[in-house]
Motif scaffolding. Structure first.
Motif, PDB file in Angstrom:
ATOM      1  N   THR A 118       0.823  -1.217   0.000  1.00  0.00           N
ATOM      2  CA  THR A 118       0.000   0.000   0.000  1.00  0.00           C
ATOM      3  C   THR A 118       0.853   1.261   0.000  1.00  0.00           C
ATOM      4  OG1 THR A 118      -0.203   0.176   2.412  1.00  0.00           O
ATOM      5  CG2 THR A 118      -1.829  -1.202   1.267  1.00  0.00           C
ATOM      6  N   SER A 150       0.722  -6.212   3.278  1.00  0.00           N
ATOM      7  CA  SER A 150       0.284  -4.844   3.560  1.00  0.00           C
ATOM      8  C   SER A 150       0.049  -4.710   5.054  1.00  0.00           C
ATOM      9  CB  SER A 150      -0.995  -4.517   2.791  1.00  0.00           C
ATOM     10  OG  SER A 150      -2.033  -5.402   3.151  1.00  0.00           O
ATOM     11  N   LEU A 163      -3.157   1.488  -3.170  1.00  0.00           N
ATOM     12  CA  LEU A 163      -3.077   0.124  -3.679  1.00  0.00           C
ATOM     13  C   LEU A 163      -3.883  -0.032  -4.964  1.00  0.00           C
ATOM     14  CD1 LEU A 163      -2.218  -2.848  -3.408  1.00  0.00           C
ATOM     15  CD2 LEU A 163      -4.224  -3.167  -1.922  1.00  0.00           C
TER      16      LEU A 163
END
Length: 138
Positions: free
Chosen positions: A78, A107, A123
């Motif tokens: 992310t 993440s 993302l």
């Protein structure tokens, strides 16, 4: 991880790299596959690859441990900086398929149920960019 699930998780990228069908999905031709594992240590991943004899030339494995060791912190898909790190590997290897195993372990720092989070937006932008660049992402 259940042995059958672990086996399927690693056979999928192998079959993509060999142009062999996987379960009910047709794989008409060989594709360059980059498989990024977020859970196993590098030695565990290497052992599993050896156990089921996964060595097609068009298949590259990248352990999040290797990226962690190179960058000093866990991989987080992310975060734009980590996305660029993966982009460089994709470019270097000529990858056509990217397998992220699994998104939760790759993440951190965001609520997966919060559709308005800036991390999710980052993302999704990156995944959309990969798609427009011609990569399939699993």
């Amino acid at each position: 991880m259940h042995l059958r699930r672990m086996h399927d998780a690693l056979v999928m990228p192998r079959n993509g790299a060999m142009g062999s069908d996987f379960l009910e999905w047709r794989v008409p031709e060989t594709r360059r596959v980059l498989y990024i594992d977020g859970e196993m240590t590098l030695s565990e991943l290497q052992d599993r690859v050896r156990q089921i004899r996964l060595h097609p030339a068009a298949l590259d494995f990248l352990s999040s441990q290797r990226l962690h060791d190179a960058g000093g912190q866990p991989l987080n898909v992310t975060v734009e900086q980590d996305q660029r790190r993966i982009d460089r590997v994709i470019e270097e290897k000529g990858s056509e398929v990217l397998i992220l195993d699994n998104l939760s372990s790759l993440s951190s720092g965001w609520d997966e149920n919060d559709n308005s989070s800036p991390e999710l937006a980052s993302l999704l932008r990156w995944l959309n960019d990969l798609r427009h660049r011609g990569l399939a992402v699993v």
